[in-house]
Motif scaffolding. Structure first.
Motif, short mmCIF file in Angstrom:
data_model
loop_
_atom_site.label_atom_id
_atom_site.label_comp_id
_atom_site.label_asym_id
_atom_site.label_seq_id
_atom_site.Cartn_x
_atom_site.Cartn_y
_atom_site.Cartn_z
N LYS A 54 0.82 -1.20 0.00
CA LYS A 54 0.00 0.00 0.00
C LYS A 54 0.86 1.26 0.00
CE LYS A 54 -3.95 -2.12 2.37
NZ LYS A 54 -4.78 -2.11 3.61
N GLN A 55 1.97 1.24 0.74
CA GLN A 55 2.83 2.42 0.81
C GLN A 55 3.55 2.66 -0.51
OE1 GLN A 55 3.06 4.72 3.39
NE2 GLN A 55 4.07 5.77 1.69
N ILE A 56 4.02 1.60 -1.16
CA ILE A 56 4.67 1.76 -2.47
C ILE A 56 3.68 2.32 -3.49
CG2 ILE A 56 5.75 0.51 -4.37
CD1 ILE A 56 6.93 -1.40 -2.32
N THR A 57 2.46 1.78 -3.48
CA THR A 57 1.43 2.27 -4.40
C THR A 57 1.08 3.72 -4.10
OG1 THR A 57 0.53 0.02 -4.54
CG2 THR A 57 -0.86 1.81 -5.33
N ALA A 58 1.01 4.06 -2.81
CA ALA A 58 0.67 5.44 -2.44
C ALA A 58 1.78 6.41 -2.85
CB ALA A 58 0.44 5.52 -0.93
N SER A 59 3.04 6.00 -2.76
CA SER A 59 4.13 6.89 -3.16
C SER A 59 4.13 7.12 -4.67
CB SER A 59 5.47 6.29 -2.71
OG SER A 59 5.54 6.21 -1.30
N VAL A 60 3.88 6.09 -5.45
CA VAL A 60 3.79 6.26 -6.90
C VAL A 60 2.60 7.15 -7.25
CG1 VAL A 60 3.48 5.06 -9.09
CG2 VAL A 60 4.95 4.07 -7.33
N ARG A 61 1.49 6.96 -6.56
CA ARG A 61 0.32 7.81 -6.80
C ARG A 61 0.61 9.26 -6.41
NH1 ARG A 61 -2.85 5.53 -3.53
NH2 ARG A 61 -3.50 3.87 -4.95
N LEU A 62 1.37 9.45 -5.33
CA LEU A 62 1.74 10.80 -4.92
C LEU A 62 2.61 11.48 -5.97
CD1 LEU A 62 1.72 12.92 -2.62
CD2 LEU A 62 3.81 11.85 -1.77
N LEU A 63 3.53 10.73 -6.57
CA LEU A 63 4.35 11.28 -7.64
C LEU A 63 3.50 11.70 -8.83
CD1 LEU A 63 7.09 11.83 -9.01
CD2 LEU A 63 7.15 9.41 -9.66
N ALA A 64 2.52 10.89 -9.18
CA ALA A 64 1.64 11.25 -10.29
C ALA A 64 0.77 12.45 -9.97
CB ALA A 64 0.76 10.05 -10.67
N VAL A 65 0.29 12.53 -8.73
CA VAL A 65 -0.58 13.64 -8.33
C VAL A 65 0.15 14.97 -8.45
CG1 VAL A 65 -1.72 14.67 -6.32
CG2 VAL A 65 -2.13 12.28 -6.90
N TRP A 66 1.44 14.99 -8.09
CA TRP A 66 2.20 16.23 -8.16
C TRP A 66 2.77 16.48 -9.55
CZ3 TRP A 66 1.75 20.03 -4.98
CH2 TRP A 66 1.44 19.79 -3.64
N SER A 67 3.02 15.45 -10.32
CA SER A 67 3.65 15.63 -11.64
C SER A 67 2.66 16.17 -12.66
CB SER A 67 4.24 14.30 -12.13
OG SER A 67 5.26 13.85 -11.27
N PHE A 68 1.43 15.66 -12.68
CA PHE A 68 0.48 16.07 -13.69
C PHE A 68 0.09 17.55 -13.59
CE2 PHE A 68 -0.46 11.42 -14.09
CZ PHE A 68 -0.08 11.31 -15.41
N PRO A 69 -0.17 18.11 -12.41
CA PRO A 69 -0.43 19.56 -12.36
C PRO A 69 0.75 20.40 -12.82
CG PRO A 69 -1.21 18.50 -10.36
CD PRO A 69 -0.42 17.48 -11.10
N CYS A 70 1.97 19.99 -12.47
CA CYS A 70 3.14 20.73 -12.94
C CYS A 70 3.27 20.65 -14.46
CB CYS A 70 4.40 20.19 -12.27
SG CYS A 70 4.45 20.44 -10.47
N PHE A 71 2.99 19.47 -15.01
CA PHE A 71 3.02 19.31 -16.46
C PHE A 71 1.95 20.18 -17.12
CE2 PHE A 71 1.17 17.15 -20.17
CZ PHE A 71 2.27 17.14 -21.02
N ALA A 72 0.78 20.26 -16.52
CA ALA A 72 -0.29 21.09 -17.09
C ALA A 72 0.09 22.57 -17.06
CB ALA A 72 -1.59 20.86 -16.32
#
Length: 458
Positions: free
Chosen positions: A157-175
């Motif tokens: 769960k923690q590994i999945t949550a960290s990858v999801r956290l990376l995606a959550v912060w990366s996509f707004p910056c990309f936008a």
């Protein structure tokens, strides 16, 4: 001479329990909470292996996996081609109408340099640790080999949550970056529309590549720290019941040893990250305040977007480091509460002592009264206690109670003097260090503003 627990930990066999001791391992103390059968453990192992494999594939795609000479060369060739050569070539060779008016080219070259430095530091530090230790040892997953499967679900769960956290912060910056480049192309046009589109895609590709490497390295540090938080939370729950104190001490020594390893592996990364981000923000503030023209979203938008990415990476690292440091320091508070509860409700003595009206023990009070020791009650309480000697009690139950009490007291004192946490060359990353960093950054900001704004007006 017998090896210390830390020395025994450095090269344990695959089937060695978490604690090498004659006492039962800590997992046996928690079997009553449900440990699962062999089939569930095997299923958890398969799920954890698949999760680790997906994470390793993602890191390999970004160039962090440099285990062979070929992967090392390909990784750095891609870094210099996409992250450095591509944006510099586009900015230097592209001619546009209005470039001199907005003067965005000089600004963007500085941003490319800062982004490349951050991504290069991240790539060097994380790839070195992965190449030296491997994915599982890098995340300390192999330390679960002697445990039951109860923590592996939380690991997944923690590994999945960290990858999801990376995606959550990366996509707004990309936008934000994509919106900024589209707006810039609309105002700063080139000779043909296809050239404008090619420049747009090239700059977005290079910026996304560098930013993802930087954020992924920060997310990896965040993941390593949060996986250790799981162990500290589980360790705190073990103090709900009383057991052999030596097991708790050995386990805490092992956890602190893991924190020392994490600090040693990431201290250069954290230090260089702080320095590069501080220098980048310093240069950004200096350029924007010295520039006599008008700062708009067209020429200065990249400063805002890049600053958001840098601040996000810093927040991920500081949040993870302070979280594990505070959890490690809070263990002493949990142990003190456990010690107080066990001392007040201890059932070690089969014959309870008779309580006096004042709240003390009548048996203990009678023994004190029987001592032929002069006590001057005119002195202060602290001074009078210096004359009172501890009576010698031959009651085996009382001796057993005092022995257990002193063991718990020694354990609490050990935790208070060995708090642990993530350190950078001796400085613990906690709230005090964050306050220090804040005042340093504030001093730099006021210094730059004083050199540019105030003197510029005069």
């Amino acid at each position: 001479m017998a090896d210390s627990p830390i020395e025994r930990e450095q090269s344990p066999p695959a089937d060695t329990p978490l604690l090498v001791s004659s006492q039962p391992p800590l997992d046996q103390l928690r079997r009553s909470n449900g440990g699962g059968g062999g089939e569930s453990v095997d299923a958890n192992d398969d799920d954890l292996d698949r999760t680790m494999q997906r994470l390793e594939t993602f890191l390999t795609f970004l160039g962090f996996n440099q285990s062979s000479a070929l992967s090392f060369v390909l990784s750095w060739m891609a870094f210099f081609a996409i992250g450095v050569a591509l944006p510099v070539t586009v900015l230097e060779l592209s001619h546009c109408r209005g470039c001199e008016k907005y003067q965005y080219k000089n600004f963007e070259l500085d941003i490319v340099v800062s982004q490349a430095c951050l991504a290069g530091v991240s790539l060097i530090c994380v790839s070195h640790n992965l190449r030296k230790h491997g994915m599982r040892k890098f995340l300390f997953v192999d330390q679960l080999s002697g445990r039951m499967g109860r923590l592996k679900d939380r690991y997944i769960k923690q590994i999945t949550a960290s990858v999801r956290l990376l995606a959550v912060w990366s996509f707004p910056c990309f936008a934000l970056k994509a919106a900024r480049e589209i707006i810039r192309i609309l105002y700063v046009t080139h000779d043909s529309w296809w050239l404008s589109v090619a420049i747009l895609l090239s700059l977005i590709l290079s910026w996304t590549y560098l930013s993802t490497i930087f954020l992924a390295a920060s997310a990896m540090f965040h993941l390593v720290c949060n996986l250790q938080v799981i162990h500290f939370e589980d360790y705190a729950k073990l103090l709900e019941g009383e057991s052999d104190i030596s097991l708790f001490i050995y386990e805490h020594i092992r956890l602190r040893h893991y924190l020392s390893k994490i600090s040693h592996r990431f201290r250069i990364f954290l230090l260089l990250q702080f320095l590069v981000v501080t220098a980048s923000q310093f240069i950004t503030l200096f350029q924007t305040t010295v520039y006599s023209g008008r700062i708009t979203y067209i020429n200065g938008g990249d400063f805002a977007v890049s600053s958001v990415v840098q601040v996000v990476g810093i927040i991920l690292c500081l949040h993870a480091a302070t979280k594990i440091s505070h959890r490690a320091q809070a263990i002493a508070s949990v142990a003190s509460r456990w010690h107080a509860v066990m001392s007040c409700t201890s059932s070690d003595s089969s014959t309870p002592m008779r309580a006096s009206p004042s709240g003390g023990s009548l048996d203990f009070t009678n023994q004190l009264n029987a001592l032929p020791i002069p006590i001057d009650y005119s002195e202060s309480d602290l001074e009078s206690l210096d004359y009172v000697r501890m009576p010698t009690n031959n009651n085996p139950h009382f001796a057993s109670y005092m022995s257990s009490y002193h063991k718990r007291q020694a354990f609490v004192m050990y935790l208070q003097t060995n708090p642990g946490g993530i350190t950078i060359f001796g400085w613990t990353v906690d709230r005090h260090l964050i306050n220090t960093i804040f005042f340093i950054e504030l001093s730099l900001v006021t210094f730059v503003l004083g050199k540019t704004v105030v003197f510029g007006v005069e």
